[in-house]
Design a protein around this motif. Structure first.
Motif, PDB file in Angstrom:
ATOM      1  N   ASP A 231     -55.243  -2.297  53.727  1.00 26.66           N
ATOM      2  CA  ASP A 231     -55.902  -1.694  54.888  1.00 26.66           C
ATOM      3  C   ASP A 231     -56.202  -0.224  54.632  1.00 26.66           C
ATOM      4  O   ASP A 231     -55.918   0.320  53.561  1.00 26.66           O
TER       5      ASP A 231
ATOM      6  N   ASP B 220     -59.712  -5.855  58.175  1.00 30.02           N
ATOM      7  CA  ASP B 220     -60.911  -5.076  58.480  1.00 30.02           C
ATOM      8  C   ASP B 220     -60.563  -3.613  58.720  1.00 30.02           C
ATOM      9  O   ASP B 220     -59.400  -3.206  58.616  1.00 30.02           O
TER      10      ASP B 220
ATOM     11  N   TYR C 145     -56.829 -11.177  58.654  1.00 32.94           N
ATOM     12  CA  TYR C 145     -57.379 -12.532  58.719  1.00 32.94           C
ATOM     13  C   TYR C 145     -56.665 -13.398  57.692  1.00 32.94           C
ATOM     14  O   TYR C 145     -56.545 -13.024  56.522  1.00 32.94           O
TER      15      TYR C 145
ATOM     16  N   GLN D  16     -57.015 -14.731  63.213  1.00 29.24           N
ATOM     17  CA  GLN D  16     -57.025 -13.272  63.253  1.00 29.24           C
ATOM     18  C   GLN D  16     -55.716 -12.792  63.868  1.00 29.24           C
ATOM     19  O   GLN D  16     -55.282 -13.305  64.897  1.00 29.24           O
TER      20      GLN D  16
ATOM     21  N   VAL E 163     -65.135  -8.725  54.064  1.00 28.56           N
ATOM     22  CA  VAL E 163     -65.462  -8.218  55.401  1.00 28.56           C
ATOM     23  C   VAL E 163     -66.764  -7.429  55.343  1.00 28.56           C
ATOM     24  O   VAL E 163     -66.903  -6.494  54.551  1.00 28.56           O
ATOM     25  N   ASP E 164     -67.711  -7.824  56.188  1.00 22.03           N
ATOM     26  CA  ASP E 164     -68.966  -7.093  56.349  1.00 22.03           C
ATOM     27  C   ASP E 164     -68.798  -6.195  57.569  1.00 22.03           C
ATOM     28  O   ASP E 164     -69.051  -6.601  58.698  1.00 22.03           O
ATOM     29  N   GLU E 165     -68.349  -4.961  57.329  1.00 20.76           N
ATOM     30  CA  GLU E 165     -68.063  -4.051  58.437  1.00 20.76           C
ATOM     31  C   GLU E 165     -69.341  -3.644  59.173  1.00 20.76           C
ATOM     32  O   GLU E 165     -69.344  -3.486  60.394  1.00 20.76           O
TER      33      GLU E 165
ATOM     34  N   ARG F 146     -70.181  -6.510  61.315  1.00 16.18           N
ATOM     35  CA  ARG F 146     -68.991  -7.013  62.000  1.00 16.18           C
ATOM     36  C   ARG F 146     -68.875  -8.531  61.885  1.00 16.18           C
ATOM     37  O   ARG F 146     -68.852  -9.267  62.875  1.00 16.18           O
TER      38      ARG F 146
ATOM     39  N   LEU G 187     -67.192 -11.802  59.088  1.00 15.09           N
ATOM     40  CA  LEU G 187     -66.460 -12.210  57.888  1.00 15.09           C
ATOM     41  C   LEU G 187     -67.350 -13.127  57.061  1.00 15.09           C
ATOM     42  O   LEU G 187     -68.104 -13.935  57.600  1.00 15.09           O
TER      43      LEU G 187
ATOM     44  N   MET H  24     -66.778 -11.168  63.884  1.00 12.91           N
ATOM     45  CA  MET H  24     -65.394 -10.739  64.095  1.00 12.91           C
ATOM     46  C   MET H  24     -65.186 -10.401  65.570  1.00 12.91           C
ATOM     47  O   MET H  24     -66.108 -10.022  66.257  1.00 12.91           O
TER      48      MET H  24
END
Length: 516
Positions: free
Chosen positions: A384, A433, A439, A456, A494-496, A499, A501, A516
């Protein structure tokens, strides 16, 4: 004699005073108009209590009278500012309070609740997925399941079991987040909101090259939305564009030729890869890091592919490594599957044990610090924004079920999440994330069916199931209207920005996306 007269006079004066005071109170009650400030509640069942607050009520019960519409009610308690009354049969309309000869009528129109109307008190879970079973507790339900109509945000559910105080309902296909309602004999009870996962979409990977994607395993995404995937069997690292076009970044075209598998560094045109596993993308440099996995103890390697197409070895000393992540300082953390540990690799290539035994003969499930901690088979790893590491344990070796374990940068190990299934759980993948949600994906078996899940876990410990799939023993998906076609997850990224997954699904060669 004077003393006796004095005492008698005192008693007479006191008595006269008390009599005058009482007479004054009665006169006061009779001469001032009562007022109603509130009626709580303004809807209630017959026989229940209602509190009327206001002013100028009598403290003597018999001096007050209360009517609900035209029906007289029983007063059970009285003060100068409140009256407690019992709702009578036939109560309806405004409430009238009379004190002595003065009366007042409420602005509230009181109504009686039907004591047969269903009431929802609570639900066993507040979130779930299609097919989840939810116990609804309350009153005035029908003991016949078909007489109860349960809806999830307007979508009718199947009622499996029923009693007057409890219903067991299954979340229906196509249900969405919203309130649960129960209807019995035309009367509806509104319940709490029930959370359901967002839509799950499937996108097939497009094979444009022979030999590409035999066993995809591990996925990362760059800043431009391109995905990089390792192919464990074919010894390749592949790129998938946002349009779904696949091309080879490194590794030779295997096609049954084992000589094309190896550990040779150099330009991608000649470099060889052996059972690549796990990926990390450095967004600062554009370098791609992957692991060479091998059954030879401590012969596994962390390797790098530069944007200019040069493959090099960063560090060795791993036994069937399965995953790698990088922190902001440039250190790498490798899930060393065969050595039951997580190892740290500094930017200069120095390898050390962060947590775990570091020995293929010392496995376990012990939370401790550094080399005193014990792991089973670590299948994947995530990190993280604060540098905390999470690993997904396969849960093998007869030691225990799969779980997500947390490791601080000081090597302190704790159990972060364990799946609630009583069956043996294999935890495959873990991701985290930018806001700290973790996840976890895995599988467990019930009877002859295999169940796949994606959950999650929020920083506060709340768990939400985002996807679930059940496959029969013959390989077909459970025909319950709920199961979505996804299986064993081989990687999560993760596609921040958007937003969502991205799940890499083993076997069916698909990229699955889920908000997400």
């Amino acid at each position: 004699m004077k003393a006796i007269v004095k005492v008698m006079l005192t008693v007479w004066v006191a008595s006269a005073f008390l009599f005058t005071s009482c007479e004054s109170d009665d006169s006061k009650v009779d001469n001032q108009n009562p007022e109603i400030v509130s009626v709580v509640p303004d809807q209630a069942a017959v026989g229940t209590s209602v509190l009327i607050t206001g002013k100028n009520f009598s403290t003597t019960l018999s001096n007050n009278s209360v009517n609900f519409g035209s029906v007289s009610a029983t007063i059970t308690a009285a003060t100068a500012i409140s009256l407690t009354v019992t709702v009578p049969v036939g109560a309806s309309g405004p409430i009238t309070v009379k004190v002595g000869s003065k009366s007042v009528q409420s602005n509230v129109i009181f109504s009686v609740l039907d004591d047969k109307k269903p009431v929802i008190v609570s639900t066993s879970i507040s979130s779930g997925f299609c097919g989840s079973e939810v116990t609804i507790s309350g009153s005035n339900f029908s003991a016949t399941p078909s007489d109860n109509i349960v809806k999830f945000n307007g979508t009718v559910a199947t009622v499996l079991q029923a009693s007057s105080t409890s219903l067991l309902a299954r979340v229906p296909p196509l249900a969405s987040t919203g309130n649960i309602t129960v209807e019995v004999a035309g009367q509806v009870a509104n319940g709490p909101s029930f959370q359901l996962p967002p839509a799950f979409t499937l996108t097939s990977i497009k094979d444009t090259q022979v030999g590409v994607l035999d066993q995809p395993n591990g996925i990362v995404m760059d800043s431009d939305g391109n995905f990089y995937i390792t192919d464990f069997v074919y010894g390749q690292v592949n790129k998938i564009t946002p349009a779904g076009i696949v091309s080879r970044v490194a590794g030779q075209n295997y096609i049954g030729n084992t000589s094309n598998l190896g550990t040779e560094d150099g330009p991608v045109a000649t470099a060889t890869l052996a059972f690549p596993n796990g990926l990390s993308f450095d967004k600062k440099t554009g370098d791609i890091y992957f692991l060479n996995s091998t059954n030879v103890k401590d012969n596994g390697a962390l390797r790098k592919i530069t944007p200019s197409g040069i493959v090099s070895t960063v560090a060795k000393g791993f036994y069937n490594p399965t995953g790698v992540v990088q922190d902001d300082a440039g250190n790498f953390y490798v899930a060393d599957y065969g050595n039951f540990c997580v190892k740290k690799v500094t930017p200069s290539g120095t390898v050390s044990i962060l947590a775990g035994s570091g020995s293929p003969t010392l496995a376990g499930a012990l939370n401790a610090t550094g080399t005193a901690a014990r792991f089973t088979l670590i299948n994947s790893i995530a990190i993280d924004a604060k540098g905390t590491i999470y690993v997904a344990e396969w849960g093998s070796l007869g030691i225990g079920s799969g779980s997500i374990r947390k490791i601080t940068l000081a090597g302190e190990v704790s159990t972060y999440y364990t799946h609630p299934s009583t069956a043996f759980v294999e935890m495959f993948e873990v991701a985290v994330d930018a806001v700290g949600n973790v996840y976890a994906s895995g599988e467990f078996t019930t009877g002859n069916k295999t169940n796949y899940f994606l959950n999650q876990i929020t920083p506060s410990g709340n768990v939400k199931q985002m996807a679930f799939s059940t496959i029969n023993s013959d390989g077909t998906y459970l025909a319950d209207g709920c199961t979505i076609p996804f299986g064993r997850v081989a990687g999560i990224t993760v596609d921040e920005k958007n937003r969502k997954l991205i799940l890499l699904i083993d076997g069916i060669k698909q990229l699955n996306t889920i908000p997400m």
